[in-house]
Motif scaffolding. Sequence first.
Motif, PDB file in Angstrom:
ATOM      1  N   GLU A 135     -22.392 -12.132  -4.850  1.00  0.00           N
ATOM      2  CA  GLU A 135     -23.046 -12.847  -5.949  1.00  0.00           C
ATOM      3  C   GLU A 135     -23.169 -14.337  -5.639  1.00  0.00           C
ATOM      4  OE1 GLU A 135     -20.341 -10.968  -6.225  1.00  0.00           O
ATOM      5  OE2 GLU A 135     -21.087  -9.172  -7.251  1.00  0.00           O
ATOM      6  N   GLU A 136     -22.142 -14.900  -4.993  1.00  0.00           N
ATOM      7  CA  GLU A 136     -22.200 -16.307  -4.599  1.00  0.00           C
ATOM      8  C   GLU A 136     -23.285 -16.519  -3.547  1.00  0.00           C
ATOM      9  OE1 GLU A 136     -17.622 -17.883  -5.032  1.00  0.00           O
ATOM     10  OE2 GLU A 136     -18.079 -16.525  -3.376  1.00  0.00           O
ATOM     11  N   VAL A 184     -31.102 -23.916   6.178  1.00  0.00           N
ATOM     12  CA  VAL A 184     -30.593 -22.546   6.160  1.00  0.00           C
ATOM     13  C   VAL A 184     -29.390 -22.490   5.228  1.00  0.00           C
ATOM     14  CG1 VAL A 184     -29.509 -20.683   7.478  1.00  0.00           C
ATOM     15  CG2 VAL A 184     -31.367 -22.006   8.502  1.00  0.00           C
ATOM     16  N   PRO A 185     -29.550 -21.936   4.025  1.00  0.00           N
ATOM     17  CA  PRO A 185     -28.386 -21.654   3.201  1.00  0.00           C
ATOM     18  C   PRO A 185     -27.777 -20.308   3.602  1.00  0.00           C
ATOM     19  CG  PRO A 185     -30.366 -21.042   2.002  1.00  0.00           C
ATOM     20  CD  PRO A 185     -30.814 -21.600   3.346  1.00  0.00           C
ATOM     21  N   MET A 186     -26.491 -20.220   3.538  1.00  0.00           N
ATOM     22  CA  MET A 186     -25.754 -18.977   3.758  1.00  0.00           C
ATOM     23  C   MET A 186     -25.872 -18.442   5.182  1.00  0.00           C
ATOM     24  SD  MET A 186     -23.832 -17.834   1.286  1.00  0.00           S
ATOM     25  CE  MET A 186     -23.236 -19.524   1.442  1.00  0.00           C
ATOM     26  N   GLY A 187     -25.912 -19.389   6.147  1.00  0.00           N
ATOM     27  CA  GLY A 187     -25.703 -19.002   7.527  1.00  0.00           C
ATOM     28  C   GLY A 187     -24.220 -19.064   7.845  1.00  0.00           C
ATOM     29  N   THR A 188     -23.893 -19.069   9.128  1.00  0.00           N
ATOM     30  CA  THR A 188     -22.490 -19.161   9.531  1.00  0.00           C
ATOM     31  C   THR A 188     -21.831 -20.394   8.944  1.00  0.00           C
ATOM     32  OG1 THR A 188     -23.058 -18.075  11.610  1.00  0.00           O
ATOM     33  CG2 THR A 188     -20.946 -19.207  11.514  1.00  0.00           C
ATOM     34  N   THR A 189     -22.516 -21.534   9.014  1.00  0.00           N
ATOM     35  CA  THR A 189     -21.959 -22.801   8.531  1.00  0.00           C
ATOM     36  C   THR A 189     -21.782 -22.791   7.022  1.00  0.00           C
ATOM     37  OG1 THR A 189     -23.093 -23.855  10.382  1.00  0.00           O
ATOM     38  CG2 THR A 189     -22.235 -25.312   8.672  1.00  0.00           C
ATOM     39  N   GLY A 190     -22.515 -21.937   6.335  1.00  0.00           N
ATOM     40  CA  GLY A 190     -22.380 -21.809   4.889  1.00  0.00           C
ATOM     41  C   GLY A 190     -21.261 -20.890   4.456  1.00  0.00           C
ATOM     42  N   GLU A 191     -20.450 -20.422   5.421  1.00  0.00           N
ATOM     43  CA  GLU A 191     -19.319 -19.517   5.150  1.00  0.00           C
ATOM     44  C   GLU A 191     -19.779 -18.200   4.536  1.00  0.00           C
ATOM     45  OE1 GLU A 191     -15.547 -21.632   3.767  1.00  0.00           O
ATOM     46  OE2 GLU A 191     -17.037 -23.242   3.507  1.00  0.00           O
ATOM     47  N   SER A 192     -20.885 -17.696   5.041  1.00  0.00           N
ATOM     48  CA  SER A 192     -21.449 -16.464   4.490  1.00  0.00           C
ATOM     49  C   SER A 192     -20.499 -15.284   4.611  1.00  0.00           C
ATOM     50  CB  SER A 192     -22.772 -16.138   5.194  1.00  0.00           C
ATOM     51  OG  SER A 192     -22.588 -16.048   6.592  1.00  0.00           O
ATOM     52  N   ALA A 193     -19.663 -15.288   5.639  1.00  0.00           N
ATOM     53  CA  ALA A 193     -18.751 -14.160   5.820  1.00  0.00           C
ATOM     54  C   ALA A 193     -17.630 -14.138   4.793  1.00  0.00           C
ATOM     55  CB  ALA A 193     -18.157 -14.200   7.235  1.00  0.00           C
ATOM     56  N   VAL A 204     -18.200 -22.325  -5.916  1.00  0.00           N
ATOM     57  CA  VAL A 204     -19.303 -23.091  -5.326  1.00  0.00           C
ATOM     58  C   VAL A 204     -19.573 -24.307  -6.205  1.00  0.00           C
ATOM     59  CG1 VAL A 204     -21.749 -23.070  -4.726  1.00  0.00           C
ATOM     60  CG2 VAL A 204     -20.330 -21.056  -4.252  1.00  0.00           C
ATOM     61  N   ASP A 205     -19.625 -25.475  -5.570  1.00  0.00           N
ATOM     62  CA  ASP A 205     -19.885 -26.732  -6.277  1.00  0.00           C
ATOM     63  C   ASP A 205     -21.398 -26.975  -6.252  1.00  0.00           C
ATOM     64  OD1 ASP A 205     -20.104 -29.325  -7.202  1.00  0.00           O
ATOM     65  OD2 ASP A 205     -18.375 -30.078  -6.081  1.00  0.00           O
ATOM     66  N   GLU A 206     -22.074 -26.525  -7.289  1.00  0.00           N
ATOM     67  CA  GLU A 206     -23.537 -26.599  -7.302  1.00  0.00           C
ATOM     68  C   GLU A 206     -24.042 -28.031  -7.387  1.00  0.00           C
ATOM     69  OE1 GLU A 206     -25.399 -23.963 -10.050  1.00  0.00           O
ATOM     70  OE2 GLU A 206     -24.419 -22.170  -9.229  1.00  0.00           O
ATOM     71  N   ALA A 207     -23.310 -28.897  -8.055  1.00  0.00           N
ATOM     72  CA  ALA A 207     -23.731 -30.302  -8.135  1.00  0.00           C
ATOM     73  C   ALA A 207     -23.682 -30.946  -6.759  1.00  0.00           C
ATOM     74  CB  ALA A 207     -22.861 -31.062  -9.122  1.00  0.00           C
TER      75      ALA A 207
END
Length: 293
Positions: free
Chosen positions: A57-58, A43-52, A22-25
């Motif tokens: 931990e990420e 929305v962090p970590m939805g479908t678009t966030g590649e949650s699957a 994950v590129d936090e910057a």
Amino acid sequence: MTAPLFKGVITALITPLRDGKVDEAAFTRLLERQIAAGVHGVVPMGTTGESASLHPEEHQRVVELCVQIAAGRVRVIAGAGSSSTDKAIDLVRHAKTVGADGALVVTPYYNRPSQAGLAAHFEAVADAVQLPVLLYNVPGRTGVDLANETVARLAVHPNIVGIKDATGDLSRVSWMRANIDGQFDLISGDDPSYLGYHAHGGVGVISVTSNVAPEGMVALHNAAAAGDYASARDWQDRLIDLHKGLFLDNSPSPTKYALSRLGFCTEEVRLPLAPTAEAVKPAIDRAMAAAGL
């Protein structure tokens, strides 16, 4: 009727990656751009966030980082769905612990529960954690459709405050308005049909397009919310090719390509996704140009 808890343009954030991590910057730059553009939530970590595809931990780190960066300036609705009810509860509990404003909980995927199972799943999640929950219905991805009647049953739960409807079926929002008493936030999950969804009574959109064109999506929503549908249609006309272009390949690959063209992140995605096919990149470039990017 009380005001919606969640409304307006809520960006379904990508998770930028670099060299497998994950590129936090880059995530910080992207989120600051969203806030500056006037979005109403993320929305962090939805479908678009590649949650699957991300490790647990990420997933937790991205949600925590998002809450920290937003610092109360916009609402943070943490993606917290799973095909396991216990895992979904854990994700919602983590979202509450780190200070998210709500959780977006998708219908369980792959195991395809019945309507009774879906209702029991969402009730168990909402019973377990005192955090506002948005239902998320996206049958094209999950293989199961949350029926209108099940939504109405769930809407009476005090912790279930609305739905992200990504079906593209505009008749659903009218049915829900007619059959659900009290405030229930009706949020579109389909950018191309959002203007129509709003006209039918929706109050917001969880948007992929706003990753790339946040100012345009905010302008479209604000015009529609003010009843200026002529201006809203103008914005829709400018954005329609981008709405479509960002799904010419497996999402969110095209969105990451578009953002890489704008200098915000790399195109990198996590397997089993692949980068955007070269054949569709010219169409995305043209859509970006049409949107003024």
